[in-house]
Design an enzyme around this catalytic site. Structure first.
Site, PDB file in Angstrom:
ATOM      1  N   HIS A  82       1.056  -1.168   0.112  1.00  0.00           N
ATOM      2  CA  HIS A  82       0.040   0.112  -0.107  1.00  0.00           C
ATOM      3  C   HIS A  82       0.834   1.276  -0.032  1.00  0.00           C
ATOM      4  O   HIS A  82       1.874   1.467   0.656  1.00  0.00           O
ATOM      5  CB  HIS A  82      -0.981   0.112   1.237  1.00  0.00           C
ATOM      6  CG  HIS A  82      -2.154   1.101   1.079  1.00  0.00           C
ATOM      7  ND1 HIS A  82      -2.078   2.287   1.192  1.00  0.00           N
ATOM      8  CD2 HIS A  82      -3.555   0.626   0.987  1.00  0.00           C
ATOM      9  CE1 HIS A  82      -3.269   2.777   1.094  1.00  0.00           C
ATOM     10  NE2 HIS A  82      -4.090   1.836   0.903  1.00  0.00           N
ATOM     11  N   GLY A 164       4.190  20.667  13.270  1.00  0.00           N
ATOM     12  CA  GLY A 164       5.631  19.863  13.387  1.00  0.00           C
ATOM     13  C   GLY A 164       6.674  20.483  12.782  1.00  0.00           C
ATOM     14  O   GLY A 164       6.672  21.350  12.128  1.00  0.00           O
ATOM     15  N   PRO A 165       7.564  19.460  13.313  1.00  0.00           N
ATOM     16  CA  PRO A 165       8.922  19.883  12.759  1.00  0.00           C
ATOM     17  C   PRO A 165       8.998  19.803  11.388  1.00  0.00           C
ATOM     18  O   PRO A 165       8.425  19.088  10.604  1.00  0.00           O
ATOM     19  CB  PRO A 165       9.859  18.631  13.279  1.00  0.00           C
ATOM     20  CG  PRO A 165       8.899  17.636  13.608  1.00  0.00           C
ATOM     21  CD  PRO A 165       7.456  18.133  14.153  1.00  0.00           C
ATOM     22  N   PHE A 168      12.932  16.192   8.160  1.00  0.00           N
ATOM     23  CA  PHE A 168      12.707  14.867   8.096  1.00  0.00           C
ATOM     24  C   PHE A 168      12.829  13.955   9.514  1.00  0.00           C
ATOM     25  O   PHE A 168      13.706  13.981  10.220  1.00  0.00           O
ATOM     26  CB  PHE A 168      13.591  13.996   7.021  1.00  0.00           C
ATOM     27  CG  PHE A 168      12.968  12.718   6.673  1.00  0.00           C
ATOM     28  CD1 PHE A 168      11.717  12.332   6.553  1.00  0.00           C
ATOM     29  CD2 PHE A 168      13.926  11.837   6.436  1.00  0.00           C
ATOM     30  CE1 PHE A 168      11.193  11.129   6.172  1.00  0.00           C
ATOM     31  CE2 PHE A 168      13.692  10.623   5.999  1.00  0.00           C
ATOM     32  CZ  PHE A 168      12.222  10.050   5.839  1.00  0.00           C
ATOM     33  N   PRO A 170      12.919  10.447  10.098  1.00  0.00           N
ATOM     34  CA  PRO A 170      13.123   9.274   9.354  1.00  0.00           C
ATOM     35  C   PRO A 170      12.397   8.058   9.861  1.00  0.00           C
ATOM     36  O   PRO A 170      11.726   7.240   9.059  1.00  0.00           O
ATOM     37  CB  PRO A 170      14.573   8.855   9.378  1.00  0.00           C
ATOM     38  CG  PRO A 170      15.246   9.631  10.426  1.00  0.00           C
ATOM     39  CD  PRO A 170      14.353  10.815  10.591  1.00  0.00           C
ATOM     40  N   GLY A 173       8.050   9.828   9.353  1.00  0.00           N
ATOM     41  CA  GLY A 173       7.634  10.189   8.295  1.00  0.00           C
ATOM     42  C   GLY A 173       6.698  11.394   8.420  1.00  0.00           C
ATOM     43  O   GLY A 173       6.799  12.156   9.501  1.00  0.00           O
TER      44      GLY A 173
END
Length: 547
Positions: A82, A164-165, A168, A170, A173
């Site tokens: 998906h 939010g930040p 990235f 990791p 996501g």
């Protein structure tokens, strides 16, 4: 009326039972949240959770689920069929009852702010989208790279998260949260390859095969994949609006393409929950297509399940998978759910309600029920084969009145209780006296409208046209049943009229009172004349059919 919002978070974990259960427990243990469904998929490595509650509770439930999932899901190790962008990939809020879309948009904003507080980023999508049409849909947010492309994507200012930040994260996501109408996640099973399923998906989805090559079904998204644990392919579909492209339309379109490709369709499955209306729409389609005669709701549901093959992957339990039934709670003080003995005891008790209005509604509903019984007793047997067209024509209008009269049994008592509450209002000051009088007048009108509705239902012209036809051609073994039935309807309508007339005596709006009295007299006269006509017809038939 309580506000009810559905939340359908999708987590990128469908293989580890302990993680799936930990997230379930976080939702289940949130006060005000009811977890309705947990649907994991191994090939997709994804689990869809469905829960409902008031706006504040569902936001809390979603945050609690995210907090539990954070240390348990690592997107750097994730793979699955998906498309996805995050450990908690999507978290949509859907209006179910007494809630506006704007309130669900606010849920998405509250959720996004709470996620930011724990250091997790969110995009807003669909109705909650705040930064331009280029990032409104999930397909746009995922882009070509999905999770794997996020590190580069987030370096571009136009793809900064709404909350939010911006850097990235990791292991997580970027979660997409938003507000949307009810989306049906639907898979059609194909006994063939992923490639065949994807060819069908390209044909039916609105996007089609690209610019200039649109698909056949509006507001439909679809891809094809192979599900290892089922050993078959599926056309995986999102119906963005089932009133535009319905379950049965999409299913039949998939069957059509599969037939042309020379491959088999082996039923379908609904992921999560589905509205009752969508199932009944499918039932009505097959009833018309196959010229069936079905009026009972539960039988219609069963027909839709069988024709769509919804039991093909796992058992489809309507009480758990149809959201209207899953969230339904018995109505408080519903008189129609009492035993006969308990109802009579309630009427006979030293209380003002239930009283004549509720008994009148019960009498009228029983009368219509007996008329419907005669119709059924004149159908299905070879002896009555010649009456099939008559019965198919006659029963639906009668059945409609039965279904609407039953709730009147409780509604009458509720309306009376509302008037009694108005009587208890304070009357110490002039202002309080005016407010009390207005509330009493409103209560009296409501208490009048309920028995008036009983009269309207009992005097329904289409139903009586059917009753008269049954009297002329129906199974004479049920003669006495129909005679009792029409007299019960007459008694119910007369009793309702008595309630109407006693209530209007205290209403000060003279025009309203005059109109109500005229309407009541019209209904009463019509029913009395119709009853006499039915009895004459049956008496004549009794004489001639004995000879």
């Amino acid at each position: 009326m309580a506000k009810l919002v559905e939340c359908v978070p999708n987590f990128s974990e469908g293989r580890n039972p302990s993680v799936i259960e930990a997230i379930s427990a976080a939702i289940r243990d949130t006060p005000g949240c009811t977890l309705l469904d947990v649907d994991p998929g191994q090939s997709t490595n994804r689990t869809v959770y469905t829960f409902v509650g008031d706006p504040e509770s569902v936001v809390a439930g979603a945050i609690n689920a995210a907090k539990v999932a954070r240390p348990l899901i690592d997107m750097r190790k994730h793979s699955g069929a998906h498309p996805r962008n995050a450990a908690m990939d999507v978290c949509p809020f859907v209006p179910v009852a007494n809630v506006t879309m704007e309130e669900c948009v606010q849920c998405a904003h509250k959720f996004g702010k709470a996620m930011a507080e724990i250091g997790l980023p969110c995009y807003l999508y669909e109705a909650a989208c705040a930064k331009g049409e280029y990032r409104r849909t999930l397909r746009q947010l995922r882009g070509e790279g999905e999770y794997e492309g996020l590190a580069e994507k987030l370096k571009k200012p136009e793809w900064a998260p709404d909350y939010g930040p911006t850097a990235f994260v990791p292991e997580w996501g970027v979660t997409a949260t938003g507000a949307r109408n009810f989306l049906i996640a639907y898979n059609v099973n194909i006994l063939s390859t992923k490639e065949h399923a994807h060819r069908i998906a390209l044909n039916i989805r609105e996007q089609g095969r690209g610019e200039g090559q649109p698909g056949r079904c509006k507001l439909v998204k679809a891809i094809g994949w192979f599900v290892d644990e089922l050993n078959m392919a599926q056309v995986s579909i999102n119906l963005d609006d089932y009133k535009v492209s319905s379950l049965h339309t999409v299913f039949e379109e998939c069957k059509k393409d599969a037939n042309e490709l020379g491959v088999a369709v082996a039923g379908s499955e609904i992921v999560g929950l589905v509205p009752l209306e969508a199932i009944l729409m499918a039932a009505e389609y097959y009833i018309e297509k196959e010229k069936l005669f079905i009026m009972d709701r539960d039988t219609k549901i069963r027909l839709a399940i069988e024709r769509l093959g919804l039991n093909s992957v796992k058992q489809f339990d309507p009480k758990k998978r149809i959201i209207d039934l899953a969230v339904a709670k018995p109505k408080a003080n519903d008189l129609s759910h009492l035993t006969v003995e308990a109802f009579i005891s309630s009427v006979a008790a030293r209380t003002s309600a239930p009283g004549g209005g509720s008994v009148s509604a019960l009498a009228a509903s029983l009368g219509m029920g007996l008329a419907q019984m005669m119709g059924w007793m004149s159908w299905g047997n070879k002896k009555w084969e010649h009456l099939e067209e008559n019965v198919r024509r006659c029963l639906p209008p009668i059945n409609a009145q039965v279904n609407q009269l039953v709730p009147q049994i409780t509604s009458d008592t509720e309306a009376f209780n509302q008037y009694m509450e108005a009587l208890k209002l304070p009357k110490d000051t002039e202002e309080q006296k005016v407010a009390r009088e207005n509330a009493m007048q409103l209560g009296l009108k409501q208490a009048t409208e309920v028995p008036l509705t009983t009269m309207r239902l009992g005097a329904n012209r289409d139903a009586w046209k059917s009753i008269l036809e049954l009297a002329q051609v129906g199974n004479m073994s049920c003669r006495s049943d129909l005679e009792v039935g029409v007299k019960m309807i007459e008694t119910g309508v007369w009793g309702a009229m008595c309630n109407v007339l006693i209530n209007v005596e205290s209403i000060k709006d003279k025009d309203y009172v005059e109109n109500i009295k005229k309407e009541s007299q019209t209904h009463m006269q019509f029913v009395q004349e119709s009853v006499q006509q039915v009895i004459r017809i049956l008496e004549e038939r009794g004489k001639t059919e004995k000879k």
